[in-house]
Write an enzyme that holds these catalytic residues in place. Structure first.
Site, PDB file in Angstrom:
ATOM      1  N   HIS A   4      -5.775  -1.781   4.314  1.00  0.00           N
ATOM      2  CA  HIS A   4      -6.825  -1.053   5.037  1.00  0.00           C
ATOM      3  C   HIS A   4      -8.187  -1.696   4.776  1.00  0.00           C
ATOM      4  O   HIS A   4      -8.978  -1.912   5.693  1.00  0.00           O
ATOM      5  CB  HIS A   4      -6.918   0.406   4.555  1.00  0.00           C
ATOM      6  CG  HIS A   4      -5.757   1.265   4.872  1.00  0.00           C
ATOM      7  ND1 HIS A   4      -5.171   2.064   3.920  1.00  0.00           N
ATOM      8  CD2 HIS A   4      -5.098   1.509   6.029  1.00  0.00           C
ATOM      9  CE1 HIS A   4      -4.191   2.749   4.476  1.00  0.00           C
ATOM     10  NE2 HIS A   4      -4.123   2.420   5.757  1.00  0.00           N
ATOM     11  N   ARG A  39       0.656  -4.556  11.531  1.00  0.00           N
ATOM     12  CA  ARG A  39       1.452  -5.225  10.507  1.00  0.00           C
ATOM     13  C   ARG A  39       2.644  -5.951  11.102  1.00  0.00           C
ATOM     14  O   ARG A  39       3.053  -6.988  10.625  1.00  0.00           O
ATOM     15  CB  ARG A  39       1.962  -4.208   9.482  1.00  0.00           C
ATOM     16  CG  ARG A  39       0.864  -3.542   8.695  1.00  0.00           C
ATOM     17  CD  ARG A  39       1.408  -2.411   7.888  1.00  0.00           C
ATOM     18  NE  ARG A  39       1.845  -1.367   8.814  1.00  0.00           N
ATOM     19  CZ  ARG A  39       2.134  -0.131   8.488  1.00  0.00           C
ATOM     20  NH1 ARG A  39       2.073   0.241   7.241  1.00  0.00           N
ATOM     21  NH2 ARG A  39       2.501   0.748   9.378  1.00  0.00           N
TER      22      ARG A  39
END
Length: 158
Positions: A17, A90
């Site tokens: 993050h 991702r």
């Protein structure tokens, strides 16, 4: 002023993050980290604790602001004059869901979504996985900022 939102539950914030937030902060004048409130989710950290942790780990970025958000993300963006949402991807599996959300957000409010590929070092990383591994005593150092690791260990020791 070019503003972007980086939304998520951040329970807890991970280095993945933080990488996306840091990279977005170099592209936009202001990045608003929107800590999403989902009352149907059982969170490890309260919204206030998550906000404080994110503020602490982003304090070196003068253009990063952290706020809570409930309801539609596009309403949050509209109220703050935010033109773009930045999301990290991702894997291909993230793309299907995020593309639907991006298209819905654009149709509702004209807010653009920019996808940033995750640093390969963090491609497997999620808050859920961090919590699960830490719950069973696994080593998650290097996956979360040090202050988050400390708080995570203290919380799980209870």
């Amino acid at each position: 002023m070019r503003k972007a939102a980086c939304p998520g539950s951040f329970d807890p914030i991970t280095n993945g993050h933080l990488d996306i937030i840091s990279r977005a902060s170099r592209l936009f004048d202001e990045v608003v980290v929107a800590v999403l409130i989902n009352k149907s989710k059982a969170n490890l950290f309260t919204v206030e604790e998550r906000i404080e942790l994110i503020r602490e780990v982003t304090r070196d970025h003068s253009n990063v602001v952290v706020e809570s958000s409930h309801g539609l993300l596009v309403d949050f963006c509209r109220a703050r004059g935010i033109q773009a949402i930045v999301k990290g991807l991702r894997a291909v599996s993230d793309f299907d869901y995020e593309l639907q959300m991006a298209q819905m957000n654009h149709s509702l409010a004209g807010v653009e979504t920019l996808f940033m590929s995750t640093n390969p070092q963090y491609a497997f990383l999620s808050s859920s996985l961090v919590k699960e591994v830490a719950t069973y005593g696994g080593d998650v150092s290097g996956l979360v900022p040090d202050i988050v690791l400390k708080q995570l260990r203290e919380r799980l020791a209870r």
